[in-house]
Design an enzyme around this catalytic site. Sequence first.
Site, PDB file in Angstrom:
ATOM      1  CB  CYS A 124      -1.754   2.853  -5.290  1.00  0.00           C
ATOM      2  SG  CYS A 124      -2.665   1.313  -5.161  1.00  0.00           S
ATOM      3  CG  HIS A 140      -2.125  -0.800   1.128  1.00  0.00           C
ATOM      4  ND1 HIS A 140      -3.129  -0.542   0.233  1.00  0.00           N
ATOM      5  CD2 HIS A 140      -2.515  -1.916   1.811  1.00  0.00           C
ATOM      6  CE1 HIS A 140      -4.096  -1.443   0.374  1.00  0.00           C
ATOM      7  NE2 HIS A 140      -3.743  -2.290   1.323  1.00  0.00           N
ATOM      8  NE  ARG A 147      -1.689  -1.096  -9.064  1.00  0.00           N
ATOM      9  CZ  ARG A 147      -2.912  -0.599  -8.968  1.00  0.00           C
ATOM     10  NH1 ARG A 147      -3.080   0.732  -9.024  1.00  0.00           N
ATOM     11  NH2 ARG A 147      -3.956  -1.383  -8.812  1.00  0.00           N
TER      12      ARG A 147
END
Length: 241
Positions: free
Chosen positions: A209, A140, A218
């Site tokens: 991300c 993340h 990305r």
Amino acid sequence: MSVRLIVRTFSELCITVGALIILFVVYVLFWTGVKAAGATEGQIDDLQNQWAHGAVTAPAPQAPAEPPKPEPPKPTAPAAAPKAYRDGKPFAMLYIPRFGKDWEWPVLENTEVKTLQKGLGHYRGTAAAGATGNFAVAGHRRTYGDPFKDFPKLRPGDAVIVTDGTTWFTYRIDKKPYRTVPSDVGVIDPVPRKSGFDGPGRYLTLTTCEPEWGSSHRLIAWAHLDATQPVTDGKPAAFHS
């Protein structure tokens, strides 16, 4: 309906909506981090217990002390992850000194939502840590501990250090992060497309991300295996570089 009643009703709605927004922000910025901290500590404890009892998740492959030299290209297919990598379970620890001396995260097998809430995720079907091929890991950018919050700070030469409990694998970043779209799955190929690598080797790919609070794109960072050493020799010098 009187104007006063309309104004009061509208005011109450605004207060309710505002309270919901505040609660959501608290959940995203604070509570997911609290949950991640607890989950991550649990995974680290699990790993340490495994290693203390000699449970090694994968054999430590031999690797050169210098960056691998390209070999003649030949047809390759993604190698299945070692059977010892149990689905959803931790098998390694990953460190990036660029992100701070206390930055450490467990690596778990698969990249499912519930897995990434506990740590970093290893893409199924990509190489084992230190093995020939592409050891690909996702994390993340924000929420659940913000593991890759500082991803854009990665620079060529930065160390990414992985251990499976028996061996330290030191990878070196080859270029600044590359921006692409989620459908660009070639970035985790055994020889990742657009990475600049021109033949089989021992590579690492990190993905997260982009933008920081979105997921329309990305960010990718590629690295090559630079050195290995047994954990019995102590921590690699790369921790201090």
